[in-house]
Design a protein around this motif. Sequence first.
Motif, PDB file in Angstrom:
ATOM      1  N   VAL A  60       0.845  -1.184   0.000  1.00  0.00           N
ATOM      2  CA  VAL A  60       0.000   0.000   0.000  1.00  0.00           C
ATOM      3  C   VAL A  60       0.885   1.240   0.000  1.00  0.00           C
ATOM      4  O   VAL A  60       1.971   1.247   0.592  1.00  0.00           O
ATOM      5  CB  VAL A  60      -0.943   0.007   1.230  1.00  0.00           C
ATOM      6  CG1 VAL A  60      -0.147   0.073   2.524  1.00  0.00           C
ATOM      7  CG2 VAL A  60      -1.943   1.152   1.152  1.00  0.00           C
ATOM      8  N   THR A  61       0.452   2.276  -0.706  1.00  0.00           N
ATOM      9  CA  THR A  61       1.067   3.596  -0.614  1.00  0.00           C
ATOM     10  C   THR A  61      -0.003   4.573  -0.145  1.00  0.00           C
ATOM     11  O   THR A  61      -1.183   4.440  -0.496  1.00  0.00           O
ATOM     12  CB  THR A  61       1.639   4.066  -1.966  1.00  0.00           C
ATOM     13  OG1 THR A  61       0.581   4.160  -2.923  1.00  0.00           O
ATOM     14  CG2 THR A  61       2.699   3.097  -2.466  1.00  0.00           C
ATOM     15  N   ALA A  62       0.404   5.545   0.644  1.00  0.00           N
ATOM     16  CA  ALA A  62      -0.550   6.512   1.185  1.00  0.00           C
ATOM     17  C   ALA A  62       0.121   7.872   1.308  1.00  0.00           C
ATOM     18  O   ALA A  62       1.315   7.960   1.601  1.00  0.00           O
ATOM     19  CB  ALA A  62      -1.074   6.054   2.545  1.00  0.00           C
ATOM     20  N   GLN A  63      -0.656   8.910   1.070  1.00  0.00           N
ATOM     21  CA  GLN A  63      -0.190  10.284   1.224  1.00  0.00           C
ATOM     22  C   GLN A  63      -1.236  11.095   1.971  1.00  0.00           C
ATOM     23  O   GLN A  63      -2.441  10.917   1.760  1.00  0.00           O
ATOM     24  CB  GLN A  63       0.071  10.935  -0.138  1.00  0.00           C
ATOM     25  CG  GLN A  63       1.266  10.386  -0.887  1.00  0.00           C
ATOM     26  CD  GLN A  63       1.492  11.120  -2.194  1.00  0.00           C
ATOM     27  OE1 GLN A  63       0.547  11.486  -2.888  1.00  0.00           O
ATOM     28  NE2 GLN A  63       2.745  11.360  -2.534  1.00  0.00           N
ATOM     29  N   TYR A  64      -0.755  11.982   2.834  1.00  0.00           N
ATOM     30  CA  TYR A  64      -1.640  12.882   3.574  1.00  0.00           C
ATOM     31  C   TYR A  64      -1.012  14.266   3.536  1.00  0.00           C
ATOM     32  O   TYR A  64       0.157  14.436   3.892  1.00  0.00           O
ATOM     33  CB  TYR A  64      -1.792  12.409   5.020  1.00  0.00           C
ATOM     34  CG  TYR A  64      -2.659  13.312   5.873  1.00  0.00           C
ATOM     35  CD1 TYR A  64      -4.038  13.161   5.906  1.00  0.00           C
ATOM     36  CD2 TYR A  64      -2.085  14.320   6.648  1.00  0.00           C
ATOM     37  CE1 TYR A  64      -4.837  13.989   6.683  1.00  0.00           C
ATOM     38  CE2 TYR A  64      -2.873  15.155   7.429  1.00  0.00           C
ATOM     39  CZ  TYR A  64      -4.251  14.984   7.442  1.00  0.00           C
ATOM     40  OH  TYR A  64      -5.029  15.811   8.212  1.00  0.00           O
ATOM     41  N   LYS A  65      -1.778  15.247   3.076  1.00  0.00           N
ATOM     42  CA  LYS A  65      -1.264  16.612   2.966  1.00  0.00           C
ATOM     43  C   LYS A  65      -2.234  17.569   3.648  1.00  0.00           C
ATOM     44  O   LYS A  65      -3.420  17.608   3.317  1.00  0.00           O
ATOM     45  CB  LYS A  65      -1.071  17.000   1.497  1.00  0.00           C
ATOM     46  CG  LYS A  65       0.015  16.198   0.792  1.00  0.00           C
ATOM     47  CD  LYS A  65       0.267  16.711  -0.612  1.00  0.00           C
ATOM     48  CE  LYS A  65       1.369  15.914  -1.300  1.00  0.00           C
ATOM     49  NZ  LYS A  65       2.670  16.025  -0.602  1.00  0.00           N
ATOM     50  N   ALA A  66      -1.695  18.319   4.599  1.00  0.00           N
ATOM     51  CA  ALA A  66      -2.447  19.338   5.316  1.00  0.00           C
ATOM     52  C   ALA A  66      -1.602  20.606   5.344  1.00  0.00           C
ATOM     53  O   ALA A  66      -0.414  20.576   5.009  1.00  0.00           O
ATOM     54  CB  ALA A  66      -2.773  18.861   6.732  1.00  0.00           C
ATOM     55  N   PRO A  67      -2.180  21.739   5.720  1.00  0.00           N
ATOM     56  CA  PRO A  67      -1.400  22.989   5.707  1.00  0.00           C
ATOM     57  C   PRO A  67      -0.091  22.922   6.488  1.00  0.00           C
ATOM     58  O   PRO A  67       0.897  23.542   6.097  1.00  0.00           O
ATOM     59  CB  PRO A  67      -2.375  23.995   6.332  1.00  0.00           C
ATOM     60  CG  PRO A  67      -3.727  23.463   5.967  1.00  0.00           C
ATOM     61  CD  PRO A  67      -3.597  21.975   6.027  1.00  0.00           C
ATOM     62  N   ALA A  68      -0.041  22.177   7.587  1.00  0.00           N
ATOM     63  CA  ALA A  68       1.174  22.136   8.404  1.00  0.00           C
ATOM     64  C   ALA A  68       1.776  20.743   8.506  1.00  0.00           C
ATOM     65  O   ALA A  68       2.746  20.543   9.237  1.00  0.00           O
ATOM     66  CB  ALA A  68       0.882  22.659   9.811  1.00  0.00           C
ATOM     67  N   LEU A  69       1.226  19.775   7.763  1.00  0.00           N
ATOM     68  CA  LEU A  69       1.691  18.398   7.908  1.00  0.00           C
ATOM     69  C   LEU A  69       1.618  17.667   6.576  1.00  0.00           C
ATOM     70  O   LEU A  69       0.578  17.666   5.912  1.00  0.00           O
ATOM     71  CB  LEU A  69       0.834  17.659   8.944  1.00  0.00           C
ATOM     72  CG  LEU A  69       1.131  16.168   9.144  1.00  0.00           C
ATOM     73  CD1 LEU A  69       2.523  15.984   9.739  1.00  0.00           C
ATOM     74  CD2 LEU A  69       0.077  15.522  10.031  1.00  0.00           C
ATOM     75  N   ASP A  70       2.742  17.057   6.191  1.00  0.00           N
ATOM     76  CA  ASP A  70       2.799  16.161   5.041  1.00  0.00           C
ATOM     77  C   ASP A  70       3.278  14.800   5.526  1.00  0.00           C
ATOM     78  O   ASP A  70       4.264  14.713   6.272  1.00  0.00           O
ATOM     79  CB  ASP A  70       3.764  16.680   3.973  1.00  0.00           C
ATOM     80  CG  ASP A  70       3.199  17.860   3.207  1.00  0.00           C
ATOM     81  OD1 ASP A  70       2.004  18.162   3.385  1.00  0.00           O
ATOM     82  OD2 ASP A  70       3.961  18.484   2.439  1.00  0.00           O
ATOM     83  N   ALA A  71       2.597  13.738   5.097  1.00  0.00           N
ATOM     84  CA  ALA A  71       2.975  12.388   5.503  1.00  0.00           C
ATOM     85  C   ALA A  71       2.905  11.467   4.294  1.00  0.00           C
ATOM     86  O   ALA A  71       1.975  11.555   3.485  1.00  0.00           O
ATOM     87  CB  ALA A  71       2.060  11.875   6.613  1.00  0.00           C
ATOM     88  N   ASP A  72       3.913  10.597   4.162  1.00  0.00           N
ATOM     89  CA  ASP A  72       3.966   9.621   3.078  1.00  0.00           C
ATOM     90  C   ASP A  72       4.273   8.250   3.663  1.00  0.00           C
ATOM     91  O   ASP A  72       5.103   8.123   4.572  1.00  0.00           O
ATOM     92  CB  ASP A  72       5.047   9.985   2.061  1.00  0.00           C
ATOM     93  CG  ASP A  72       4.709  11.240   1.282  1.00  0.00           C
ATOM     94  OD1 ASP A  72       3.986  11.118   0.285  1.00  0.00           O
ATOM     95  OD2 ASP A  72       5.164  12.323   1.678  1.00  0.00           O
ATOM     96  N   LEU A  73       3.622   7.231   3.118  1.00  0.00           N
ATOM     97  CA  LEU A  73       3.820   5.862   3.579  1.00  0.00           C
ATOM     98  C   LEU A  73       3.884   4.932   2.382  1.00  0.00           C
ATOM     99  O   LEU A  73       3.064   5.021   1.466  1.00  0.00           O
ATOM    100  CB  LEU A  73       2.671   5.428   4.501  1.00  0.00           C
ATOM    101  CG  LEU A  73       2.625   3.933   4.869  1.00  0.00           C
ATOM    102  CD1 LEU A  73       3.798   3.582   5.783  1.00  0.00           C
ATOM    103  CD2 LEU A  73       1.300   3.569   5.517  1.00  0.00           C
ATOM    104  N   GLY A  74       4.878   4.049   2.394  1.00  0.00           N
ATOM    105  CA  GLY A  74       4.966   2.988   1.404  1.00  0.00           C
ATOM    106  C   GLY A  74       5.328   1.690   2.107  1.00  0.00           C
ATOM    107  O   GLY A  74       6.310   1.632   2.847  1.00  0.00           O
ATOM    108  N   TYR A  75       4.522   0.658   1.894  1.00  0.00           N
ATOM    109  CA  TYR A  75       4.783  -0.628   2.551  1.00  0.00           C
ATOM    110  C   TYR A  75       4.524  -1.758   1.563  1.00  0.00           C
ATOM    111  O   TYR A  75       3.551  -1.724   0.791  1.00  0.00           O
ATOM    112  CB  TYR A  75       3.893  -0.827   3.775  1.00  0.00           C
ATOM    113  CG  TYR A  75       3.984  -2.242   4.331  1.00  0.00           C
ATOM    114  CD1 TYR A  75       5.090  -2.640   5.077  1.00  0.00           C
ATOM    115  CD2 TYR A  75       2.991  -3.175   4.063  1.00  0.00           C
ATOM    116  CE1 TYR A  75       5.197  -3.939   5.549  1.00  0.00           C
ATOM    117  CE2 TYR A  75       3.089  -4.476   4.535  1.00  0.00           C
ATOM    118  CZ  TYR A  75       4.193  -4.853   5.282  1.00  0.00           C
ATOM    119  OH  TYR A  75       4.302  -6.140   5.734  1.00  0.00           O
ATOM    120  N   MET A  76       5.409  -2.775   1.594  1.00  0.00           N
ATOM    121  CA  MET A  76       5.228  -3.952   0.758  1.00  0.00           C
ATOM    122  C   MET A  76       5.712  -5.184   1.510  1.00  0.00           C
ATOM    123  O   MET A  76       6.788  -5.178   2.108  1.00  0.00           O
ATOM    124  CB  MET A  76       5.995  -3.821  -0.560  1.00  0.00           C
ATOM    125  CG  MET A  76       5.786  -4.987  -1.518  1.00  0.00           C
ATOM    126  SD  MET A  76       6.594  -4.715  -3.114  1.00  0.00           S
ATOM    127  CE  MET A  76       8.327  -4.743  -2.611  1.00  0.00           C
TER     128      MET A  76
END
Length: 307
Positions: A60-76
Motif C-alpha cells: 500500500v502507498t498513502a499520502q496525507y497533505k495538510a497545511p502544516a503536515l505532510d505524511a507519506d507511507l509505502g509498505y510492501m
Amino acid sequence: MSRIQTMAVICGICAVTGSAQGAEYIIKPFITIGEEYTDNVHETDTNHVSEYITRLLPGVTAQYKAPALDADLGYMLDYRYYARNKRSNELTHDLLAKVDLTVLDNFFFIEASESFQRASLNVTRDVTRESLVLDQTDRNLLTAAPFFVFRPGPRTTLTTGYRFVDTQYSDSTAVDKTDHIGFLDASHELTSRWSLTASYTYTRELSSLDDFSQHQAAAGFRYEYLDKSFVFAQAGNTWTSYDSGRRLDSLFWDAGATHDFGRVAATLNTGVRYNDDPLGNISEETFVSGNMTRRLQSGQIGLTLYY
C-alpha cells in the motif's frame, strides 16, 4: 547463476481519495504476483540446485497533505514460496514512512522518517539488486530532526538543528548504532546566478563496535550560467576521533555540471566520498556519473551511467 522471471502480474486495487478540513489524502493498495526460476537457489560456487520461486507482494502507498503536515507511507510484504522445498519459505518487509511538520511557519520544522529494508552487508556492492538472500540483512532506520530556519538577510539562509538517527540490523554480525548530530547549514546568493554554501556537523555515535566523535566542515558554490544550466562544486574534511584512540582524517569533494539543450538535459558528476557498511567497515569511493534525459509529450526517457 541465472534467474528467469516467467510471469509477473501487477494489480492496482481501487484507490481511496478524500479531503477533510483542508487536508487531502490518497490510499493506493496494490499486489504483485511473480514466478521465477533459478539454477542456483543457494547461490554457491559449486553444487548448484535449481528451484522455482513464487513471489506474492501485496502493499500500500498513502499520502496525507495538510497545511502544516505532510505524511507519506509505502509498505510492501514479500512472501517467497519455494516449490521444490530447497529453501524454507521466506517473509520479508519493505517500509518507508516520512512525516514533515511545520511547527511555526518559515521558522521551526520537524522531519521524521522510518525505513525497514534489505541492505547489503558489503557497501562496495549492492547485492540486493541481484540476489534475494546473498550477503544481506534487514535494516531498520529511524530518523527524527527538529530544526530552525533563520533569514538574517534577503539573500542569506541559515538552518540549524539536531538529528537523531538509530540504525538496527537483524544480522548479529552487523553493527547497531545511534547517532546524535548537530548541524548548521548556510547559503548566500551573491547574485541571481552565483551562490555560496557552507556546512558544519558534529556527530556523536554510540555503537556496538566503537564509539566516536566527529567534526565535518564543507564549503561550495553554484553558478547558473544559463536558465536550468549550472556548474557546482563542494569540498570539505571530516575529523573522526574514536574512543579507542584511533583517528581518521578524510577529505571529500563533489563537483558537476548540468546543461539544458532544450528537450534534452545532460548531467555530469564526480567526487570522492566515504561509506560505511553494516559490518562497520569504511571504504573510500571515487565516483563518476552521467545522466541524459529527453523530455517527451507525456513523460521523459533517460540514460544513466555510473562508475
